[in-house]
Scaffold this motif. Structure first.
Motif, mmCIF file in Angstrom:
data_model
loop_
_atom_site.group_PDB
_atom_site.id
_atom_site.type_symbol
_atom_site.label_atom_id
_atom_site.label_comp_id
_atom_site.label_asym_id
_atom_site.label_seq_id
_atom_site.Cartn_x
_atom_site.Cartn_y
_atom_site.Cartn_z
ATOM 1 N N THR A 60 0.777 -1.128 -0.098
ATOM 2 C CA THR A 60 -0.171 -0.075 0.006
ATOM 3 C C THR A 60 0.854 1.171 0.189
ATOM 4 O OG1 THR A 60 0.058 0.143 2.346
ATOM 5 C CG2 THR A 60 -1.632 -1.280 1.475
ATOM 6 N N LEU A 61 0.115 2.338 0.096
ATOM 7 C CA LEU A 61 0.917 3.701 0.114
ATOM 8 C C LEU A 61 1.930 3.793 1.436
ATOM 9 C CD1 LEU A 61 -1.650 6.512 -0.717
ATOM 10 C CD2 LEU A 61 0.320 5.851 -2.146
ATOM 11 N N TYR B 77 -7.192 -3.402 -0.360
ATOM 12 C CA TYR B 77 -6.002 -3.590 0.107
ATOM 13 C C TYR B 77 -5.986 -4.464 1.199
ATOM 14 C CZ TYR B 77 -3.783 0.381 -2.360
ATOM 15 O OH TYR B 77 -3.239 1.127 -3.259
ATOM 16 N N ALA B 78 -6.780 -4.427 1.995
ATOM 17 C CA ALA B 78 -7.012 -5.256 3.146
ATOM 18 C C ALA B 78 -7.790 -6.707 3.056
ATOM 19 C CB ALA B 78 -7.475 -4.336 4.410
ATOM 20 N N LYS C 256 6.759 -0.712 -7.445
ATOM 21 C CA LYS C 256 7.043 0.571 -6.585
ATOM 22 C C LYS C 256 5.834 1.196 -6.623
ATOM 23 C CE LYS C 256 11.364 -0.360 -6.449
ATOM 24 N NZ LYS C 256 11.802 -1.033 -5.037
ATOM 25 N N ILE C 257 5.560 1.978 -5.340
ATOM 26 C CA ILE C 257 4.504 2.767 -5.071
ATOM 27 C C ILE C 257 4.602 4.164 -5.685
ATOM 28 C CG2 ILE C 257 3.432 3.953 -2.921
ATOM 29 C CD1 ILE C 257 3.053 0.761 -3.092
ATOM 30 N N ASP D 134 -3.936 4.365 5.159
ATOM 31 C CA ASP D 134 -4.101 3.657 3.845
ATOM 32 C C ASP D 134 -5.569 3.746 3.326
ATOM 33 O OD1 ASP D 134 -1.527 2.903 3.030
ATOM 34 O OD2 ASP D 134 -1.754 1.302 4.544
ATOM 35 N N PRO D 135 -5.844 3.962 2.167
ATOM 36 C CA PRO D 135 -7.040 3.948 1.577
ATOM 37 C C PRO D 135 -7.739 2.631 1.702
ATOM 38 C CG PRO D 135 -5.658 4.185 -0.221
ATOM 39 C CD PRO D 135 -4.820 4.301 1.169
#
Length: 200
Positions: free
Chosen positions: A16-17, A99-100, A199-200, A89-90
């Motif tokens: 994530t970010l 994401y989760a 890569k973020i 995180d969004p």
């Protein structure tokens, strides 16, 4: 001697970010411990090179470790973990994918979190309690059980956190089954299958 080997469930989480997560899968061994006393959990797992770091109950703060993998042997109760995201995180990526993930585990289960996976126990029942164990070589090399990261650093630091997590060696022994167990095989396959991180 094990009458039947439990093949673990595998779950992959993208970065994530603010959280590196891991190229390696989370492994969940369902109902693998028939005797969940702390003594038996240690007698089962410590001979395989995963050493007790502590014995805890519900910990609701999202966090991750970049210097060690972590194994949980569940003594009693049941808990739902939120995995893969920090507080900044969004909920979804730009493709609309979450994401989760939520993972519910209970007495008798063992699960392993690769370095970099953010985790928090969000709800527990029946006096939930577990033992956390860590690869012995990592403890010796770092001189400490684990580092604590909370997913609060700026996004430009996530790649360096991912590099630290990726550099943690794959343990030579499965926490339950030792040299013949699935963890080294599954993690090596995953490491070979992904030559670099996005890569973020």
């Amino acid at each position: 001697m094990w009458s039947k080997m439990v093949e673990p469930e595998q779950y992959f989480l993208a970065p994530t970010l603010h959280v590196p997560n891991s190229r390696l899968p989370i492994l969940v061994y369902r109902d693998v411990l028939s005797d969940t006393t702390p003594r038996n959990i240690l007698n089962t797992i410590e001979p395989n090179g995963w050493i007790k770091g502590g014995q805890w109950k519900t910990y609701k703060v999202p966090h991750f470790h970049t210097k060690c993998h972590e194994c949980y042997g569940i003594i009693r109760g049941k808990s739902t973990y939120l995995l893969g995201v920090g507080p900044r995180d969004p909920e979804f990526d730009d493709q609309g994918r979450p994401y989760a993930m939520e993972l519910t585990v209970q007495k008798g289960d063992v699960f392993v979190l690769p370095a970099g996976i953010c985790h928090a126990s969000v709800e527990s029942w029946d006096d939930y309690e577990f033992i956390g164990l860590y690869p012995n070589g990592i403890l010796e090399a770092t001189g400490r059980r684990f580092d604590m990261n909370y997913g609060l650093r700026p996004p430009e630091e996530t790649s360096s956190l991912a590099d630290l997590s990726d550099a943690v060696p794959i343990p030579p022994l499965d926490p339950i089954y030792g040299i013949d167990g699935p963890l080294p095989r599954l993690w090596r396959q995953a490491a070979r299958g992904i030559s670099h991180r996005a890569k973020i």
